[in-house]
Design a protein around this motif. Sequence first.
Motif, mmCIF file in Angstrom:
data_model
loop_
_atom_site.group_PDB
_atom_site.id
_atom_site.type_symbol
_atom_site.label_atom_id
_atom_site.label_comp_id
_atom_site.label_asym_id
_atom_site.label_seq_id
_atom_site.Cartn_x
_atom_site.Cartn_y
_atom_site.Cartn_z
ATOM 1 N N ARG A 1 0.831 -1.215 0.000
ATOM 2 C CA ARG A 1 0.000 0.000 0.000
ATOM 3 C C ARG A 1 0.861 1.258 0.000
ATOM 4 O O ARG A 1 0.574 2.219 -0.702
ATOM 5 C CB ARG A 1 -0.949 0.007 1.198
ATOM 6 C CG ARG A 1 -2.087 -0.993 1.080
ATOM 7 C CD ARG A 1 -3.066 -0.864 2.231
ATOM 8 N NE ARG A 1 -3.793 0.394 2.221
ATOM 9 C CZ ARG A 1 -4.908 0.630 1.522
ATOM 10 N NH1 ARG A 1 -5.423 -0.324 0.756
ATOM 11 N NH2 ARG A 1 -5.498 1.797 1.584
ATOM 12 N N LEU B 1 -2.860 4.341 4.839
ATOM 13 C CA LEU B 1 -2.979 3.315 5.862
ATOM 14 C C LEU B 1 -3.949 3.804 6.917
ATOM 15 O O LEU B 1 -4.197 4.998 7.040
ATOM 16 C CB LEU B 1 -1.625 3.036 6.519
ATOM 17 C CG LEU B 1 -0.513 2.598 5.582
ATOM 18 C CD1 LEU B 1 0.789 2.488 6.352
ATOM 19 C CD2 LEU B 1 -0.860 1.272 4.936
ATOM 20 N N VAL B 2 -4.478 2.882 7.678
ATOM 21 C CA VAL B 2 -5.362 3.237 8.784
ATOM 22 C C VAL B 2 -4.588 3.030 10.077
ATOM 23 O O VAL B 2 -4.026 1.960 10.300
ATOM 24 C CB VAL B 2 -6.641 2.364 8.786
ATOM 25 C CG1 VAL B 2 -7.465 2.606 10.036
ATOM 26 C CG2 VAL B 2 -7.459 2.646 7.530
ATOM 27 N N HIS C 1 -5.086 2.906 14.041
ATOM 28 C CA HIS C 1 -6.198 2.786 14.976
ATOM 29 C C HIS C 1 -6.065 3.785 16.121
ATOM 30 O O HIS C 1 -5.014 4.383 16.325
ATOM 31 C CB HIS C 1 -6.332 1.350 15.494
ATOM 32 C CG HIS C 1 -5.074 0.794 16.066
ATOM 33 N ND1 HIS C 1 -4.202 0.090 15.298
ATOM 34 C CD2 HIS C 1 -4.555 0.855 17.295
ATOM 35 C CE1 HIS C 1 -3.182 -0.282 16.042
ATOM 36 N NE2 HIS C 1 -3.367 0.175 17.263
ATOM 37 N N TRP D 1 -7.556 -7.479 3.235
ATOM 38 C CA TRP D 1 -7.204 -6.459 4.228
ATOM 39 C C TRP D 1 -7.155 -5.084 3.566
ATOM 40 O O TRP D 1 -7.626 -4.093 4.127
ATOM 41 C CB TRP D 1 -5.863 -6.812 4.874
ATOM 42 C CG TRP D 1 -5.405 -5.832 5.915
ATOM 43 C CD1 TRP D 1 -5.905 -5.682 7.170
ATOM 44 C CD2 TRP D 1 -4.359 -4.876 5.782
ATOM 45 N NE1 TRP D 1 -5.220 -4.692 7.833
ATOM 46 C CE2 TRP D 1 -4.257 -4.176 6.999
ATOM 47 C CE3 TRP D 1 -3.473 -4.545 4.755
ATOM 48 C CZ2 TRP D 1 -3.328 -3.169 7.225
ATOM 49 C CZ3 TRP D 1 -2.546 -3.548 4.974
ATOM 50 C CH2 TRP D 1 -2.487 -2.880 6.188
ATOM 51 N N SER D 2 -6.597 -5.011 2.357
ATOM 52 C CA SER D 2 -6.510 -3.747 1.643
ATOM 53 C C SER D 2 -7.895 -3.200 1.312
ATOM 54 O O SER D 2 -8.158 -2.003 1.451
ATOM 55 C CB SER D 2 -5.675 -3.917 0.368
ATOM 56 O OG SER D 2 -5.337 -2.658 -0.160
ATOM 57 N N LEU E 1 -9.348 -1.732 4.453
ATOM 58 C CA LEU E 1 -8.828 -0.397 4.731
ATOM 59 C C LEU E 1 -9.492 0.649 3.840
ATOM 60 O O LEU E 1 -9.891 1.717 4.312
ATOM 61 C CB LEU E 1 -7.315 -0.350 4.536
ATOM 62 C CG LEU E 1 -6.469 -1.149 5.513
ATOM 63 C CD1 LEU E 1 -4.992 -0.895 5.244
ATOM 64 C CD2 LEU E 1 -6.805 -0.833 6.947
ATOM 65 N N ASP E 2 -9.611 0.342 2.546
ATOM 66 C CA ASP E 2 -10.264 1.279 1.627
ATOM 67 C C ASP E 2 -11.706 1.545 2.051
ATOM 68 O O ASP E 2 -12.189 2.681 2.000
ATOM 69 C CB ASP E 2 -10.228 0.741 0.197
ATOM 70 C CG ASP E 2 -8.825 0.733 -0.386
ATOM 71 O OD1 ASP E 2 -7.972 1.525 0.078
ATOM 72 O OD2 ASP E 2 -8.582 -0.077 -1.301
#
Length: 137
Positions: free
Chosen positions: A4, A11-12, A14, A115-116, A119-120
């Motif tokens: 990414r 990126l996220v 948290h 996972w990507s 995130l999107d």
Amino acid sequence: MIDRIRRGLPLVIHGDGTSLWTLTHNSDFAKGFVGLLGHPEAIGEAIHIFITAFSPPETADGLIGDQAISSVFDNSKIKRYVPDFQATVPFSEGVKQSVAWFETHPDQCTVDSEWSVLLDTLIEKHGIEAKPLSFYS
């Protein structure tokens, strides 16, 4: 994550993005771990250098969730048993070494597309303006 970053995707992080994280490079971990092996006073002691990769899911979930708030870890206990223990690999160097290893072992490189997509979706649903990372070259 590296995929990414390379593609300029966000990126996220948290929590609110301000929590402190404690990361230990594998070579620093190894120095502490090897120093504990066979150390009679360390037998039966719990030392928090181990991370979620070696934890059962029910334990790992709690540790991962805990990362949303700041945590400062005290390594005085391992230094009692392994007085020479000192983490010496800075995060930036550890990441470079890890990426370099994966680049020389492409058979070990995987991209978790689910996972990507997650995130999107999170970014889109929360209306967050994505700001691509520019520190990776």
